[in-house]
Design an enzyme around this catalytic site. Structure first.
Site, short mmCIF file in Angstrom:
data_model
loop_
_atom_site.label_atom_id
_atom_site.label_comp_id
_atom_site.label_asym_id
_atom_site.label_seq_id
_atom_site.Cartn_x
_atom_site.Cartn_y
_atom_site.Cartn_z
N ASP A 182 -0.33 -4.77 -6.84
CA ASP A 182 0.89 -3.99 -6.67
C ASP A 182 1.52 -3.80 -8.05
O ASP A 182 0.90 -4.12 -9.07
CB ASP A 182 1.84 -4.68 -5.68
N LYS A 196 -4.98 -1.64 -0.52
CA LYS A 196 -4.15 -2.80 -0.87
C LYS A 196 -3.69 -3.53 0.39
O LYS A 196 -3.72 -4.77 0.45
CB LYS A 196 -2.93 -2.34 -1.69
#
Ligand code: SF4
Length: 283
Positions: free
Chosen positions: A144, A125
């Site tokens: 997220d 990420k």
């Protein structure tokens, strides 16, 4: 106009509407360059961006370069990053990340996903976020907690779907050239409007597209999108990040309601207390 029934068209409409609120991708972590963005993104895990933004000046004033942070004593870094939570692990991670940048990349943040995730502390990420924001490289969609929640409420994925599966679904449905922008539009929409416990459905720019909506929309979606933009830019210069001025007033009608997929994840009840950590960057 009825809401699109196929997920790709639904996401295209979501992206178009949120583009009015956030014309181009920005992230709410303050940074001056890719090096700072990488480090503050690592620190932001399980923390609020506002806290990291408060830590940042002291951190980079003391250790402005990868070489400086690589040579910093662990205990001193721990003191500076203490408020970010998990501070021992995070201090170790950013020091080792800096060491990796110095030793393997001549002090420059690498620009490939493979090289970034090989650095200590840099997750998949993190790599997606840094590549997208720093260089406009679309290596994936940043998933997220906010992106996962909004995707579930829209009925794109089931609630509780793992981040890698959410990303796999979204990247199949969204054209690659939109991956960076939609990531940050969904993050900010989830953080400021589609919150975990008290989503502001009445003011939501994508209300008519959402099977989990709890309220009728107020004003046209364009007006709601402009208001969302005001929330997103709360710590920034609106013009500097490509946003149009906010209209003083106006109203209109929404664009109708679409079908309600059974897999949609309902938001929490109104009136329940929001968690203090609601805008933490988990995953
Ligand atoms: S209508 Fe409500 S639940 Fe749906 S995306 Fe908007 S804020 Fe979230």
């Amino acid at each position: 106009m009825p809401a699109p029934t196929d997920p790709a068209s639904l996401l295209a409409e979501v992206n178009d509407r949120l583009a009015l609120a956030l014309p181009r991708a920005v992230c709410e972590l303050d940074h001056d360059d890719p090096w700072q963005l990488l480090i503050v993104t690592i620190l932001s895990a399980q923390a609020q961006d506002a806290v990291i933004n408060e830590i940042r000046p002291a951190l980079f004033e003391r250790w402005p370069t990868p070489a400086a942070l690589a040579a910093a004593p662990q205990e001193e870094v721990e003191v500076v990053v203490k408020r970010s939570g998990y501070f021992r692990n995070k201090a170790k991670a950013i020091r080792e990340c800096a060491q990796g940048i110095v030793e393997r990349h001549a002090g420059e943040v690498p620009q490939t996903h493979e090289q970034l995730v090989a650095l200590p502390g840099a997750s998949h990420k993190t790599a997606n976020l840094v590549l997208g924001i720093a260089w406009g490289i679309a290596s994936g969609i940043v998933v997220d907690t906010h992106v996962a929640r909004v995707s579930a409420r829209l009925g794109i994925v089931k609630s509780g779907t793992k981040p890698d599966k959410v990303e796999a679904t979204l990247t199949k449905l969204v054209p690659r050239e939109q991956w960076i922008d939609i990531s940050h539009r969904l993050i900010l929409h989830g953080r400021h409007v589609c919150k975990s416990k008290q989503p502001d459905c009445g003011s939501c720019a994508i209300n008519e597209l959402c099977p989990a909506s709890e309220r009728e929309p107020i004003d046209s979606w364009q007006i709601r999108a402009e208001r969302e933009g005001q929330l997103f830019a709360v710590r920034g210069d609106r013009a500097a990040i490509g946003m149009a001025p906010i209209p003083a007033s106006g109203s209109g009608s929404g664009s109708g309601s679409g079908p309600k997929p059974k897999s949609a994840s309902k938001p929490g009840k109104r009136g329940s207390a929001a968690r203090a950590t609601e805008d933490d960057n988990d995953f």
